[in-house]
Design a protein around this motif. Structure first.
Motif, PDB file in Angstrom:
ATOM      1  N   LEU A 146       0.821  -1.215   0.000  1.00 54.54           N
ATOM      2  CA  LEU A 146       0.000   0.000   0.000  1.00 54.54           C
ATOM      3  C   LEU A 146       0.851   1.259   0.000  1.00 54.54           C
ATOM      4  CD1 LEU A 146      -2.934  -0.819   2.483  1.00 54.54           C
ATOM      5  CD2 LEU A 146      -3.022  -0.680  -0.009  1.00 54.54           C
ATOM      6  N   PHE A 147       1.975   1.244   0.719  1.00 52.53           N
ATOM      7  CA  PHE A 147       2.751   2.469   0.912  1.00 52.53           C
ATOM      8  C   PHE A 147       4.040   2.499   0.101  1.00 52.53           C
ATOM      9  CE2 PHE A 147       0.247   1.780   4.805  1.00 52.53           C
ATOM     10  CZ  PHE A 147      -0.530   2.925   4.767  1.00 52.53           C
ATOM     11  N   ASP A 148       4.455   1.382  -0.472  1.00 52.56           N
ATOM     12  CA  ASP A 148       5.649   1.256  -1.321  1.00 52.56           C
ATOM     13  C   ASP A 148       6.835   2.083  -0.837  1.00 52.56           C
ATOM     14  OD1 ASP A 148       5.696   3.885  -3.115  1.00 52.56           O
ATOM     15  OD2 ASP A 148       3.626   3.197  -3.130  1.00 52.56           O
ATOM     16  N   ASN A 149       6.992   2.167   0.489  1.00 53.41           N
ATOM     17  CA  ASN A 149       8.098   2.897   1.098  1.00 53.41           C
ATOM     18  C   ASN A 149       8.480   2.147   2.367  1.00 53.41           C
ATOM     19  OD1 ASN A 149       9.341   4.810   3.060  1.00 53.41           O
ATOM     20  ND2 ASN A 149       9.131   6.256   1.368  1.00 53.41           N
ATOM     21  N   LEU A 150       9.705   1.641   2.410  1.00 56.44           N
ATOM     22  CA  LEU A 150      10.096   0.750   3.499  1.00 56.44           C
ATOM     23  C   LEU A 150       9.996   1.428   4.856  1.00 56.44           C
ATOM     24  CD1 LEU A 150      11.166  -1.945   4.455  1.00 56.44           C
ATOM     25  CD2 LEU A 150      13.488  -1.164   3.943  1.00 56.44           C
ATOM     26  N   ARG A 151      10.530   2.629   4.959  1.00 55.06           N
ATOM     27  CA  ARG A 151      10.520   3.307   6.262  1.00 55.06           C
ATOM     28  C   ARG A 151       9.093   3.609   6.714  1.00 55.06           C
ATOM     29  NH1 ARG A 151      13.894   8.737   6.809  1.00 55.06           N
ATOM     30  NH2 ARG A 151      15.608   7.253   6.615  1.00 55.06           N
ATOM     31  N   LEU A 152       8.270   4.134   5.794  1.00 52.16           N
ATOM     32  CA  LEU A 152       6.886   4.462   6.147  1.00 52.16           C
ATOM     33  C   LEU A 152       6.101   3.206   6.508  1.00 52.16           C
ATOM     34  CD1 LEU A 152       4.595   6.531   6.361  1.00 52.16           C
ATOM     35  CD2 LEU A 152       4.198   6.227   3.899  1.00 52.16           C
ATOM     36  N   ALA A 153       6.275   2.142   5.728  1.00 53.86           N
ATOM     37  CA  ALA A 153       5.558   0.895   6.005  1.00 53.86           C
ATOM     38  C   ALA A 153       5.961   0.312   7.352  1.00 53.86           C
ATOM     39  CB  ALA A 153       5.808  -0.104   4.891  1.00 53.86           C
ATOM     40  N   LEU A 154       7.264   0.377   7.682  1.00 57.70           N
ATOM     41  CA  LEU A 154       7.720  -0.118   8.979  1.00 57.70           C
ATOM     42  C   LEU A 154       7.122   0.691  10.124  1.00 57.70           C
ATOM     43  CD1 LEU A 154      11.500  -0.856   8.277  1.00 57.70           C
ATOM     44  CD2 LEU A 154       9.741  -2.546   8.830  1.00 57.70           C
ATOM     45  N   SER A 155       7.060   2.006   9.948  1.00 56.82           N
ATOM     46  CA  SER A 155       6.516   2.875  11.002  1.00 56.82           C
ATOM     47  C   SER A 155       5.037   2.599  11.231  1.00 56.82           C
ATOM     48  CB  SER A 155       6.727   4.338  10.625  1.00 56.82           C
ATOM     49  OG  SER A 155       8.102   4.637  10.494  1.00 56.82           O
ATOM     50  N   ILE A 156       4.284   2.498  10.147  1.00 59.52           N
ATOM     51  CA  ILE A 156       2.842   2.253  10.278  1.00 59.52           C
ATOM     52  C   ILE A 156       2.587   0.861  10.831  1.00 59.52           C
ATOM     53  CG2 ILE A 156       0.691   2.003   8.978  1.00 59.52           C
ATOM     54  CD1 ILE A 156       1.659   4.247   7.167  1.00 59.52           C
ATOM     55  N   ALA A 157       3.359  -0.128  10.399  1.00 63.26           N
ATOM     56  CA  ALA A 157       3.201  -1.483  10.913  1.00 63.26           C
ATOM     57  C   ALA A 157       3.504  -1.543  12.407  1.00 63.26           C
ATOM     58  CB  ALA A 157       4.107  -2.442  10.152  1.00 63.26           C
ATOM     59  N   ALA A 158       4.507  -0.781  12.844  1.00 66.21           N
ATOM     60  CA  ALA A 158       4.842  -0.744  14.273  1.00 66.21           C
ATOM     61  C   ALA A 158       3.693  -0.140  15.080  1.00 66.21           C
ATOM     62  CB  ALA A 158       6.129   0.047  14.490  1.00 66.21           C
TER      63      ALA A 158
END
Length: 374
Positions: A276-288
């Motif tokens: 959905l976010f195709d951005n590793l840092r953003l995806a990690l932050s939202i998943a956390a």
């Protein structure tokens, strides 16, 4: 998995260390000998006897004899004691004169569980003492002990504590804390393992290695982690059921299925976040953030029945809610299997819904404009 040693350490050793840490924290299961201060303004045999009864209770320990309310207040502020009990002046005289006597209790309510245990034990000790005094008075008038007991306690409360009879913190909190820590690593490992292909620009090679079949690519990518986290999940359950003796009253195969679906559900939620976010840092932050909220909305610490209905609906967004419902039904309550089937089916939805969006992940893998994002 082997290229990033820190990543491997994070998904193997840190979960094990977390389980060890939680095991040490909850080793005793039930808090005992919580410190209490006593202000005995009467200094009579009866006040001292009541103080000894409070000290003999399971969760309380009279550690300090103080000389003023202000001293007790300061000790609570300093964290030296969790409660202060006051025996007023003329405590013994008023009891023998058949006058009502009040025993004030000051309890630190910052920790709800600790304060509830203290209040329960102190009230039980004081009421038991009061009943004993009343029985002595009645026997002195010629009543038999049986008659005196019935007159002093015309209504007796018979209490049955189900599912957690020892009121153990381990039974109550470990089944929530350990899966909470595990899901955190599961979802972040899933986000990272796929997101790193996009970040390094190797996504096209990864996809082509599967014959350009995105479902096969994702399944193969996640499978080693699935086995790893299922092994950690097995370790987690061994610690809870074997070491801490958490009750196992229900259907074991259903519980095993729930644990497998729990791991798979959070793996696929990780896939959903990265596509959905195709951005590793953003995806990690939202998943956390999503992972942390799972415990809040699991209904363990604050029940759904007491929540605002609109807020309670948010609990349906987290696989942990349905995993914990299944765990409590099958481990603690011994509920019929049919009660857990809806929860297992909903866990399956958390696996299959992200699969509907795999075409977008395939697109991310094919086009270079989506690569290299941090």
């Amino acid at each position: 998995m082997m290229r990033y040693k820190t990543f491997l350490f994070c998904i193997v050793m840190i979960p094990i260390l977390t389980f060890l840490f939680l095991s040490i924290v909850f080793y005793n299961g039930v808090p005992t000998h919580l410190p209490v201060a006593v202000l005995d303004q009467d200094q009579t045999p009866l006040s001292r006897q009541c103080s000894r009864m409070i000290d003999a209770a399971e969760h309380t320990a009279v550690r300090y004899q103080i000389s003023s309310i202000e001293e007790g207040r300061q000790m609570i502020k300093d964290g030296k004691v969790s409660a202060v009990v006051v025996f007023p002046l003329y405590f013994e005289r008023d009891i023998y004169a058949n006058r009502s006597v009040e025993v004030p209790i000051f309890v630190n309510g910052a920790n709800l569980l600790v304060s509830s245990l203290l209040q329960k034990d102190i009230k039980t000790a004081v009421l038991t003492f009061s009943t004993g005094v009343e029985i002595n008075k009645l026997t002195a008038t010629g009543k038999s002990e049986s008659e005196a007991y019935q007159l002093s306690m015309p209504i007796a409360l018979k209490q049955h504590i189900l599912f957690n009879p020892y009121i153990s913190y381990a039974y109550y909190l470990l089944p929530g804390f350990m899966p909470m820590m595990l899901l955190f690593f599961v979802i972040l490992a899933s986000v990272f393992s796929i997101g790193i292909e996009l970040k390094r620009g190797t996504a096209r090679y990864w996809l082509s290695a599967s014959g350009n079949h995105i479902l096969k690519a994702v399944t193969a990518k996640l499978l080693p982690y699935t086995f790893l986290f299922l092994a950690l999940d097995f370790l987690m359950n061994v610690v809870m059921f074997r070491f801490f003796g958490v009750p196992l009253q229900g259907n074991v195969p259903v519980l095993i299925i729930a644990n497998i679906l729990f791991v798979l559900a959070y793996q696929w939620m990780g896939v959903l976040f990265i596509l959905l976010f195709d951005n590793l840092r953003l995806a990690l932050s939202i998943a956390a953030g999503y992972s942390v909220l799972a415990f809040t909305f699991s209904g363990l610490t604050f029940p759904f029945i007491a929540m605002n209905p609109e807020v309670a609906l948010l609990g349906n967004l987290f696989p942990m809610t349905f995993y914990m419902n299944t765990f409590m039904d099958q481990a603690m309550r011994g509920a019929p299997v049919i009660h857990s089937v809806p929860y297992l089916l909903i866990l399956c939805l958390f696996i299959f819904i992200p699969m509907l969006f795999l075409k977008r992940l395939e697109k991310l893998c094919r086009y270079e404009k989506y690569w290299g994002k941090i």
